[in-house]
Design a protein around this motif. Sequence first.
Motif, PDB file in Angstrom:
ATOM      1  N   MET A   1       0.817  -1.229   0.000  1.00 29.23           N
ATOM      2  CA  MET A   1       0.000   0.000   0.000  1.00 29.23           C
ATOM      3  C   MET A   1       0.849   1.277   0.000  1.00 29.23           C
ATOM      4  N   GLY A   2       2.101   1.180   0.409  1.00 26.71           N
ATOM      5  CA  GLY A   2       2.940   2.381   0.512  1.00 26.71           C
ATOM      6  C   GLY A   2       2.555   3.264   1.687  1.00 26.71           C
ATOM      7  N   ARG A   3       1.864   2.659   2.691  1.00 28.18           N
ATOM      8  CA  ARG A   3       1.437   3.418   3.878  1.00 28.18           C
ATOM      9  C   ARG A   3       1.857   2.683   5.145  1.00 28.18           C
ATOM     10  N   PRO A   4       2.183   3.437   6.227  1.00 30.98           N
ATOM     11  CA  PRO A   4       2.627   2.767   7.452  1.00 30.98           C
ATOM     12  C   PRO A   4       1.461   2.180   8.253  1.00 30.98           C
ATOM     13  N   PHE A   5       1.727   1.082   8.941  1.00 34.09           N
ATOM     14  CA  PHE A   5       0.775   0.511   9.897  1.00 34.09           C
ATOM     15  C   PHE A   5      -0.643   0.384   9.335  1.00 34.09           C
TER      16      PHE A   5
END
Length: 237
Positions: free
Chosen positions: A95-99
């Motif tokens: 997703m290229g997003r953290p957590f």
Amino acid sequence: MARKPVSAPLAEPTTVPTPKGVQRGEARTPAPEPQTPPVSPDQKLRLIAQDLSAGGGCQNCKLCKTRKNIVVGEGNPQAQLVFVGEGPGEQEDVMGRPFVGKAGQLLDKMIEAMGLKREQVYIANVVKCRPPGNRNPEPDEILACSQYLDRQLDAIRPQIIVALGKFAMQTLLNTDERITQIRGKFRAYRGAKLMPTYHPAYLLRNPESKREAWEDLQAVARELGIDATGGSSSIAD
Ligand code: URA
């Protein structure tokens, strides 16, 4: 016969024009220095993201060979509270997003239990690319990436940083101490207060430690002036 001395032709007298509004003999106010507008936290964070994606993406360490996406971090550039994790997992890499995976769902619950919304805080990681197979980040990878986390924290200048787990805590505090020894107590970190606590992935494997993590987050909430007394049940399951 003595020669007449040759004199240089006199220069034409020059007239310096008087600037409008200034009387002759009157001192001129110096022109103001051109002002560089201050760079906002948002702009600084965008620059960090640009630096990481420049030239086809950061190649400062070997994680670039296996990553799908660089996970820079996300959230409020003016956040008073920043959470720092270890590094992206499989979902985050996609997703290229953290957590955003299972540990992320627990982190969201922890944030909400504190009376906050995810959009109000900032979330970043020590390494911005996924270590293959979710192995631990290696010292050379942490070293290569730490400049970006430093820049993110310098841009946001939060009041409090929550270091989630051993890697975030040891990297930021430059220590070998164990998370079990030092969790729950604020440490000074570059003008902010740093609270080391358990990583949500550890809490998923060891739910009996959630109570201690919740105490740590309550201390953070108190420091921020937030009433988080009613939230504990929401992270229990
Ligand atoms: N674990 C982390 O440390 N960071 C993430 O972004 C996801 C899981």
